[in-house]
Design a protein around this motif. Structure first.
Motif, mmCIF file in Angstrom:
data_model
loop_
_atom_site.group_PDB
_atom_site.id
_atom_site.type_symbol
_atom_site.label_atom_id
_atom_site.label_comp_id
_atom_site.label_asym_id
_atom_site.label_seq_id
_atom_site.Cartn_x
_atom_site.Cartn_y
_atom_site.Cartn_z
ATOM 1 N N TYR A 6 0.852 -1.187 0.000
ATOM 2 C CA TYR A 6 0.000 0.000 0.000
ATOM 3 C C TYR A 6 0.889 1.240 0.000
ATOM 4 O O TYR A 6 1.419 1.639 1.036
ATOM 5 N N ASP A 7 1.085 1.813 -1.161
ATOM 6 C CA ASP A 7 1.928 3.000 -1.297
ATOM 7 C C ASP A 7 1.075 4.235 -1.032
ATOM 8 O O ASP A 7 0.273 4.653 -1.868
ATOM 9 N N LEU A 8 1.240 4.812 0.150
ATOM 10 C CA LEU A 8 0.495 5.997 0.538
ATOM 11 C C LEU A 8 1.396 7.227 0.595
ATOM 12 O O LEU A 8 1.075 8.216 1.253
ATOM 13 N N SER A 9 2.518 7.157 -0.106
ATOM 14 C CA SER A 9 3.478 8.254 -0.069
ATOM 15 C C SER A 9 2.998 9.486 -0.825
ATOM 16 O O SER A 9 3.471 10.590 -0.588
ATOM 17 N N GLY A 10 2.059 9.305 -1.740
ATOM 18 C CA GLY A 10 1.667 10.402 -2.617
ATOM 19 C C GLY A 10 2.618 10.579 -3.772
ATOM 20 O O GLY A 10 2.454 11.471 -4.610
ATOM 21 N N LEU A 11 3.647 9.717 -3.831
ATOM 22 C CA LEU A 11 4.661 9.794 -4.888
ATOM 23 C C LEU A 11 4.727 8.499 -5.685
ATOM 24 O O LEU A 11 5.745 8.200 -6.307
ATOM 25 N N ALA A 12 3.653 7.717 -5.676
ATOM 26 C CA ALA A 12 3.694 6.421 -6.345
ATOM 27 C C ALA A 12 3.887 6.574 -7.845
ATOM 28 O O ALA A 12 4.555 5.775 -8.493
ATOM 29 N N GLY A 13 3.286 7.626 -8.409
ATOM 30 C CA GLY A 13 3.444 7.872 -9.834
ATOM 31 C C GLY A 13 2.906 6.731 -10.675
ATOM 32 O O GLY A 13 1.961 6.046 -10.326
ATOM 33 N N GLY A 14 3.554 6.521 -11.801
ATOM 34 C CA GLY A 14 3.133 5.469 -12.708
ATOM 35 C C GLY A 14 3.714 5.700 -14.089
ATOM 36 O O GLY A 14 4.468 6.654 -14.327
ATOM 37 N N PHE A 15 3.346 4.831 -14.998
ATOM 38 C CA PHE A 15 3.860 4.942 -16.365
ATOM 39 C C PHE A 15 2.738 4.528 -17.317
ATOM 40 O O PHE A 15 2.758 3.449 -17.902
ATOM 41 N N PRO A 16 1.718 5.393 -17.464
ATOM 42 C CA PRO A 16 0.487 5.009 -18.150
ATOM 43 C C PRO A 16 0.556 5.105 -19.674
ATOM 44 O O PRO A 16 -0.338 5.667 -20.311
ATOM 45 N N VAL A 17 1.608 4.551 -20.268
ATOM 46 C CA VAL A 17 1.682 4.582 -21.732
ATOM 47 C C VAL A 17 0.701 3.578 -22.327
ATOM 48 O O VAL A 17 0.337 2.585 -21.697
ATOM 49 N N LYS A 18 0.275 3.838 -23.555
ATOM 50 C CA LYS A 18 -0.625 2.954 -24.266
ATOM 51 C C LYS A 18 0.167 1.929 -25.065
ATOM 52 O O LYS A 18 1.348 2.132 -25.366
ATOM 53 N N LYS A 19 -0.471 0.837 -25.403
ATOM 54 C CA LYS A 19 0.185 -0.195 -26.198
ATOM 55 C C LYS A 19 0.672 0.371 -27.518
ATOM 56 O O LYS A 19 1.757 0.017 -28.008
ATOM 57 N N SER A 20 -0.084 1.284 -28.083
ATOM 58 C CA SER A 20 0.304 1.889 -29.365
ATOM 59 C C SER A 20 1.520 2.797 -29.242
ATOM 60 O O SER A 20 2.130 3.174 -30.248
#
Length: 385
Positions: free
Chosen positions: A33-47
């Motif tokens: 459970y990442d509650l740091s507020g800095l989890a971010g992400g990498f939401p690129v699309k398959k295309s």
């Protein structure tokens, strides 16, 4: 002492990552459970995947970045960097000469270490203020930095913000706003204008703070200044690479301010409940926190222990991680990171952990830290193994 240097802090971070990797390999991502507020992400699309190349990718994503970046931050032009700290360094290298001065104004001292470190690297002097009456430019001042929201989410008042910009403009000194999380906290929760709309020359934000982008920096500003800063960034490899730019673009496209607003009601209720278990808990824009100083008062009201405030807070954060799988900044942050334990309820993972779990984790972790304090060997094991 348990933490003697920045090297120790790196070892603590590595230990936290080893533990996180073990948990994820054995139990899966849903057990963390990442509650740091800095989890971010990498939401690129398959295309997008076929475009994550050195040259073809930037042709597409750099153009899109200008559209979504200026929409988010304002300004004439934007540039992406591999870290917000990289953007700050590139700015000081480009706009400040050795022997000149950087002045920093923020809601509460001290500053993020990247700013004084960058000034020192360039051979410039540095001063910082958190009181408007003390703020004064000098003849050698060549850059003013304003922090919109601190590492602990202390938000600068609109009056101070506008006053510092006006003073700087009157003296023809450019203003860069470090709005790492403030670009969303200030505008979404406090309804403040964007930094560029208030007359700043530059603004930089972290694309993983309160949004789902990669850990990177996005800077907006006047075209002439962005060009100079980008030139310096390319000289030292500080610019974001195509995959990171793609992640920033998609994260900005996906950003929904409502998710931050939706966390406020839960924040108010949970803050009150945790306050019944742990004194000194303070409300933040998107959750609650306990500073190292308040944690020390809770654990050791008589001040007789040998551990520093930072050591107590880091130990608490590591217990929260290892016993309850709650990720907070003092456990996983870089050396020099804030020692405040902050739980962000706008984080994606906050939806998967209920209030009872959080309250129990805070209460029992505090008890475990009290038990660990007399046992240096056990404490070192928690921090570094």
């Amino acid at each position: 002492m348990l933490i003697c240097s920045s090297l120790d802090e790196m070892k603590r971070r590595e230990a936290a990552f080893r533990f996180i990797a073990t948990v994820m390999n054995q139990e899966g991502r849903s057990s963390l459970y990442d509650l740091s507020g800095l989890a971010g992400g990498f939401p690129v699309k398959k295309s997008d995947l076929n475009l994550l190349e050195t040259y073809s990718g930037p042709a597409i994503f750099s153009s899109n970045l200008q559209k979504v970046g200026t929409r988010h931050l304002g300004g004439d032009k934007v540039a992406a960097f591999n870290r917000t700290s990289a953007a700050i360094l590139a700015t000081i290298l480009a706009l400040v000469k050795p022997g000149e001065e950087v002045i920093h104004y923020l809601p509460e001292l001290p500053s993020h270490p990247s700013i004084p470190r960058s000034a020192k690297l360039q051979g410039a002097s540095y001063r910082e203020f958190d009181n408007l009456q003390d703020f004064q430019l000098a003849e050698k001042t060549s850059l003013v930095v304003i922090t919109g929201s601190t590492m602990d989410h202390q938000v600068l008042s609109l009056n101070d913000f506008q006053s510092i910009i006006q003073i700087s403009q009157e003296n023809q000194v450019p203003v860069m706003v470090d709005d790492a999380s403030g670009a969303r906290i200030r505008t979404v929760i406090y309804n403040q204008p964007r930094a560029m709309d208030m007359g700043a020359d530059l603004v930089v934000t972290s694309t993983d703070k309160l949004m789902d982008g990669p850990r990177a920096g996005l800077m907006a500003g006047k075209s002439s200044l962005i060009d100079r800063i980008q030139d310096k960034a390319h000289q030292f490899g500080l610019e974001a690479q195509p995959p990171i730019v793609a992640g920033i673009v998609r994260a900005l496209e996906n950003f929904k301010p409502q998710r931050i607003l939706d966390s406020l009601e839960r924040r108010d209720k949970l803050h009150k409940k945790v306050g019944n278990v742990l004194e000194g808990v303070e409300k933040t824009p998107t959750g609650f926190m306990i500073t190292a100083a308040n944690l020390e008062k809770e654990i050791n009201p008589d001040g007789n222990e040998n551990l520093t405030k930072r050591e107590l807070a880091t130990l608490m954060a590591m217990v929260l991680l290892k016993e309850y799988h709650l990720v907070t900044i003092p456990a996983v942050g870089m050396p020099g990171v804030s020692d405040t334990i902050r739980l962000d309820l706008s984080s994606n993972d906050a939806e998967r952990v209920d209030d009872t779990q959080i309250i129990q984790a805070m209460k029992e972790s505090l008890e475990l830290v009290r038990e660990l304090i007399p046992d240096e060997e056990a404490s070192l094991s928690v921090l570094y193994e």
